[in-house]
Design an enzyme around this catalytic site. Structure first.
Site, mmCIF file in Angstrom:
data_model
loop_
_atom_site.group_PDB
_atom_site.id
_atom_site.type_symbol
_atom_site.label_atom_id
_atom_site.label_comp_id
_atom_site.label_asym_id
_atom_site.label_seq_id
_atom_site.Cartn_x
_atom_site.Cartn_y
_atom_site.Cartn_z
ATOM 1 N N ASP A 63 5.218 2.664 -3.806
ATOM 2 C CA ASP A 63 4.850 3.007 -2.443
ATOM 3 C C ASP A 63 4.154 4.363 -2.396
ATOM 4 O OD1 ASP A 63 5.097 2.501 0.454
ATOM 5 O OD2 ASP A 63 6.254 4.350 0.371
ATOM 6 N N THR A 96 -0.170 2.933 3.150
ATOM 7 C CA THR A 96 -0.258 4.348 2.779
ATOM 8 C C THR A 96 -1.179 4.555 1.583
ATOM 9 O OG1 THR A 96 1.754 4.093 1.485
ATOM 10 C CG2 THR A 96 2.004 4.975 3.676
ATOM 11 N N THR A 97 -1.052 3.692 0.576
ATOM 12 C CA THR A 97 -1.917 3.838 -0.599
ATOM 13 C C THR A 97 -3.372 3.620 -0.189
ATOM 14 O OG1 THR A 97 -0.099 2.850 -1.818
ATOM 15 C CG2 THR A 97 -2.135 3.187 -3.020
ATOM 16 N N ASP A 391 8.118 -1.357 4.901
ATOM 17 C CA ASP A 391 6.679 -1.597 5.019
ATOM 18 C C ASP A 391 6.414 -2.915 5.741
ATOM 19 O OD1 ASP A 391 6.320 0.682 3.595
ATOM 20 O OD2 ASP A 391 5.120 -0.208 1.984
HETATM 21 P P1 ADP Z 1 -0.531 -0.013 0.657
HETATM 22 O O1 ADP Z 1 0.394 1.136 0.430
HETATM 23 O O2 ADP Z 1 -1.905 0.454 1.023
HETATM 24 O O3 ADP Z 1 0.009 -1.042 1.578
HETATM 25 P P2 ADP Z 1 -0.148 -1.974 -1.416
HETATM 26 O O4 ADP Z 1 0.286 -1.644 -2.785
HETATM 27 O O5 ADP Z 1 0.833 -2.627 -0.514
HETATM 28 O O6 ADP Z 1 -0.722 -0.665 -0.779
HETATM 29 O O7 ADP Z 1 -1.435 -2.890 -1.557
HETATM 30 C C1 ADP Z 1 -2.120 -3.368 -0.445
HETATM 31 C C2 ADP Z 1 -3.379 -4.074 -0.888
HETATM 32 O O8 ADP Z 1 -3.063 -5.191 -1.703
HETATM 33 C C3 ADP Z 1 -4.139 -4.599 0.303
HETATM 34 O O9 ADP Z 1 -5.500 -4.319 0.164
HETATM 35 C C4 ADP Z 1 -3.872 -6.090 0.252
HETATM 36 O O10 ADP Z 1 -4.912 -6.854 0.818
HETATM 37 C C5 ADP Z 1 -3.766 -6.321 -1.226
HETATM 38 N N1 ADP Z 1 -3.023 -7.555 -1.554
HETATM 39 C C6 ADP Z 1 -1.781 -7.898 -1.203
HETATM 40 N N2 ADP Z 1 -1.445 -9.119 -1.705
HETATM 41 C C7 ADP Z 1 -2.518 -9.540 -2.403
HETATM 42 C C8 ADP Z 1 -2.827 -10.720 -3.171
HETATM 43 N N3 ADP Z 1 -1.936 -11.687 -3.313
HETATM 44 N N4 ADP Z 1 -4.035 -10.786 -3.743
HETATM 45 C C9 ADP Z 1 -4.920 -9.797 -3.609
HETATM 46 N N5 ADP Z 1 -4.712 -8.677 -2.923
HETATM 47 C C10 ADP Z 1 -3.527 -8.543 -2.314
HETATM 48 MG MG MG Z 2 1.554 -2.353 1.415
#
Ligand code: ADP
Ligand code: MG
Length: 541
Positions: A63, A96-97, A391
Site C-alpha cells: 500500500d 495512493t500509489t 482500500d
Molecule cells: P493504488 O494504491 O493506486 O490503488 P494498486 O496497487 O491498488 O495501487 O494498483 C491499482 C492499479 O492496478 C490500477 O491501475 C488498477 O486498474 C490496476 N489493476 C487492478 N487489478 C488489475 C488486473 N486484474 N489487471 C490489470 N490491472 C489491474
Molecule cells: Mg488500490
C-alpha cells in the site's frame, strides 16, 4: 552547485542556498526518487515492500500510503508526496500509489521540457489546462453503475483487493460488499454511505477465509471480572470516559493511621466511595458498562454483584463507534449519568475466538453498525489484509456515491492520454508540449503495470494505442495473463472519483514543486532535512 556565493552575503553563515534550474533539478530528482520507491508495488502483480523501523517492527505492505509513511521521509519535497498519498487515502481510501506515481511521472516529463528550454510557467500553465481537460475526459469514458447491483460493487472491491490479500480476495470482497449493503441508507434520490459505520477488528489465528461479518460492534476485550455475566439480553449500555477507581492524591501524601479502628474507617470510606459510584450506574438502569479508563478491584466486585458486564480501557475510537451504534452518550462525569444517556443493544456477550475472549454487541439500536472481523495466520498478514479491506471499503463507497466507474488496467489512462494529445494540437504553442507531456505522464500507469507483469513496457504502450484506435477505449494491460485485453470484460473497474482525485492532486503538487526556484536551508536548525537533502544531492553532481 552554487551555494554560498556573493548572493548569500545577507544570510547567516552555514545557510545553504540553491537557485534557479539547479533548485528545480534537485526538487524534481527527489520527487521522482520518492515516486520510484513505490512504483513497483502498483497493481495485482506489484511487489511488496518490507520496512523495518528503529524498534525492529516489521511492516510488509503493498500500500503506497503505508510504505511512504513508514519510510520516515525527511525532505520537504518528499513530504509533499507523502501528504499527497495521505490525502488520497482520506479522500477516497484507494489509489495512493497511482497518485504518487503519476506525480513522479509528471515531474519527469517536466524535467525534459525544462531541458528543452521550456519556461516553468509554460509547463505549469500547460499542466493546469491538461489536468482540467483530463478530468473531463475521464468522465467521458466513465461507465454508470447501479449501486444496488451487488456484482458491480463486488468487481470494484475485487479490483482494489487483488494483489493485497493473496488468495482470499473473493472472500474479502464479499465481506466488504455485504458490509456496505448493511450500512447503506437509501433516501429518495441518493444512497448515503458513512464508512465510519464499518469497524474492522483483527484477531490473529485461523485464516483470512474464516473472516466474518458481524452485525454490530466487536471489541478485542474481555469482561473485567469472571464473576460478571457472559451474556446480557436487552442491554442498557453506559459509556464512560471516567475511571471507576479511587483517585490517588496528586502529590505525595502521607496518611497517618494510629489504630486498627482508624484503618478500618479509612478502608470503609474508600469502599463507600466506590460503592457510591457503582450505585449511580445501577440507578441509571445500565447493565453493561464500557469504560475508557480503569476499573479497580472493588468496583469490579460491586459491578459483578449487580450482574453488570463491565469492560475497561476501551479505545476512544471504539467508544465513539459504540455511541453511534447504540445511541448512548459518552459520559465524562459519573454524577451526570442518567437513563437517557444509555444506549441499547439486543445482546451483549463475551465469546471465545481462537481461545481468547472478545465482546460482541449485537443488534444495536442503530442496525447500520457492522464489524468485519478479520482472521489470519500472522500479524503481518492480518495487518495487510486490514489495509486492503480499508482500500476496498473506500473504493466501493466512492463508486456508490458518484455512481460512476472507469475501466482499470491502464485502459482509462490510455484513452485519456489519446484525447489529451488531440486536444493539445488545438491549443498549440508551448502549452501544447506541456499538455503532451501530461498525456505521456498518464501512461506511466499502463507502462508500470506492464513491467510488473514482465511485459515489455514500450511494446505494451504501442499495442495499447493501436487497440484503442481500432477497437475502443476499454483495452488495458491484463497483468494476470500478460497481454492486452478488454479490461471491462475482465471486470477490472475502479471508481471514477479515485482517478479524478489522483490526477488533480498529483497535478497540483507538481505545479507547486515546479514553482520553486530558490531553496534556502537555514543553518540555525543545524542539519535540517533540507540541508541533508542538498548535501546528499550535491555529492551526486
Ligand atoms: P493504488 O494504491 O493506486 O490503488 P494498486 O496497487 O491498488 O495501487 O494498483 C491499482 C492499479 O492496478 C490500477 O491501475 C488498477 O486498474 C490496476 N489493476 C487492478 N487489478 C488489475 C488486473 N486484474 N489487471 C490489470 N490491472 C489491474
Ligand atoms: Mg488500490
Amino acid at each position: 552547485m552554487q551555494t554560498n556565493g556573493e548572493q548569500n552575503q545577507f544570510l547567516s553563515e552555514g545557510t545553504k542556498r540553491v537557485k534557479g534550474r539547479e533548485a528545480q533539478r534537485i526538487n524534481i530528482l527527489i520527487g521522482k526518487a520518492v515516486a520510484n520507491a513505490i512504483k513497483s508495488t502498483l497493481g495485482p502483480k506489484g511487489m511488496d515492500k518490507m520496512i523495518v523501523d528503529e524498534l525492529g517492527d516489521v511492516t510488509i505492505s503493498n500500500d503506497g500510503a503505508t510504505i511512504l509513511k513508514e519510510m520516515a521521509i525527511d525532505h520537504p519535497i518528499g513530504k509533499m508526496l507523502v501528504n499527497l498519498a495521505k490525502n488520497q487515502d482520506s479522500e477516497v481510501g484507494d489509489g495512493t500509489t497511482t497518485a504518487v506515481v503519476i506525480a513522479g511521472s509528471l515531474l519527469e516529463e517536466a524535467e525534459s521540457l525544462l531541458d528543452n528550454g521550456i519556461h516553468p510557467s509554460n509547463i505549469i500553465n500547460g499542466y493546469r489546462i491538461a489536468s482540467e481537460k483530463a478530468i473531463e475526459f475521464y468522465d467521458d469514458v466513465a461507465i454508470k453503475i447501479n449501486p444496488d447491483k451487488k456484482e458491480d460493487l463486488h468487481n470494484i472491491a475485487l479490483t482494489s483487493l487483488t494483489g493485497k490479500a493473496s488468495e482470499s480476495c473473493e472472500k474479502l470482497a464479499d465481506l466488504v460488499v455485504s458490509a456496505m449493503m448493511e450500512i447503506a441508507e437509501k433516501t429518495d434520490k441518493k444512497t448515503i454511505i458513512d464508512i465510519d459505520n464499518i469497524k474492522i477488528e483483527k484477531k490473529e489465528g485461523s485464516t483470512l477465509e474464516n473472516s466474518e461479518l458481524v452485525k454490530g460492534i466487536v471489541l478485542d476485550k474481555e469482561r473485567v471480572s469472571t464473576n460478571m455475566p457472559t451474556l446480557i439480553n436487552n442491554a442498557k449500555i453506559a459509556l464512560l470516559d471516567v475511571a471507576l477507581e479511587i483517585k490517588g492524591p496528586e502529590t505525595d501524601t502521607k496518611v497517618q493511621i494510629n489504630s486498627p479502628q482508624q484503618l478500618q474507617a479509612f478502608i470503609d470510606q474508600e469502599e463507600s466511595m466506590i460503592k457510591e459510584k457503582v450505585d449511580i450506574i445501577k440507578k441509571s438502569g445500565a447493565n453493561v458498562v464500557f469504560c475508557q479508563k480503569g476499573i479497580d478491584d472493588l468496583a469490579q466486585h460491586f459491578l459483578a454483584k449487580a450482574d453488570i458486564i463491565a469492560v475497561r480501557r476501551v479505545k476512544k475510537s471504539d467508544l465513539e463507534k459504540l455511541a453511534k451504534a447504540t445511541g448512548a452518550n459518552i459520559v465524562s462525569r459519573l454524577k451526570d449519568l442518567k437513563a437517557a444517556d444509555l444506549g441499547q443493544a439486543k445482546l451483549v456477550e463475551e465469546k471465545k475466538i481462537a481461545g481468547e475472549a472478545m465482546i460482541f454487541v449485537r443488534d444495536c439500536k442503530n442496525p447500520k453498525a457492522v464489524t468485519i472481523l478479520l482472521r489470519g495466520g500472522t500479524e503481518q498478514v492480518i495487518n495487510e489484509a486490514e489495509r486492503a479491506v480499508n482500500d476496498a471499503v473506500g473504493a466501493v463507497a466512492s463508486a456508490i456515491r458518484s455512481g460512476k466507474v472507469v475501466v482499470g488496467g491502464g485502459a482509462c489512462e490510455t484513452a485519456v492520454a489519446i484525447q489529451l494529445r488531440e486536444y493539445a494540437k488545438e491549443v498549440g504553442g508551448r502549452e501544447q508540449l506541456a499538455i503532451e507531456g501530461f498525456a505521456n505522464a498518464l501512461e506511466v500507469i499502463p507502462r508500470t503495470l506492464a513491467e510488473t507483469a514482465g511485459m515489455n513496457p514500450l511494446d505494451a504502450i504501442v499495442a495499447l494505442r493501436n487497440k484503442h484506435k481500432k477497437e475502443g477505449p476499454n483495452f488495458g494491460v491484463d497483468v494476470m495473463n500478460g497481454k492486452i485485453s478488454d479490461m471491462k470484460i475482465e471486470k477490472v473497474i475502479e471508481p471514477l472519483q479515485l482517478k479524478i482525485q489522483a490526477i488533480s492532486s498529483a497535478s497540483e503538487v507538481t505545479q507547486m514543486i515546479l514553482r520553486i526556484d530558490d531553496v534556502i536551508a537555514g543553518s540555525s536548525r543545524g542539519k535540517g532535512p533540507m540541508s541533508q537533502g542538498m548535501d546528499g544531492l550535491g555529492g551526486m553532481d
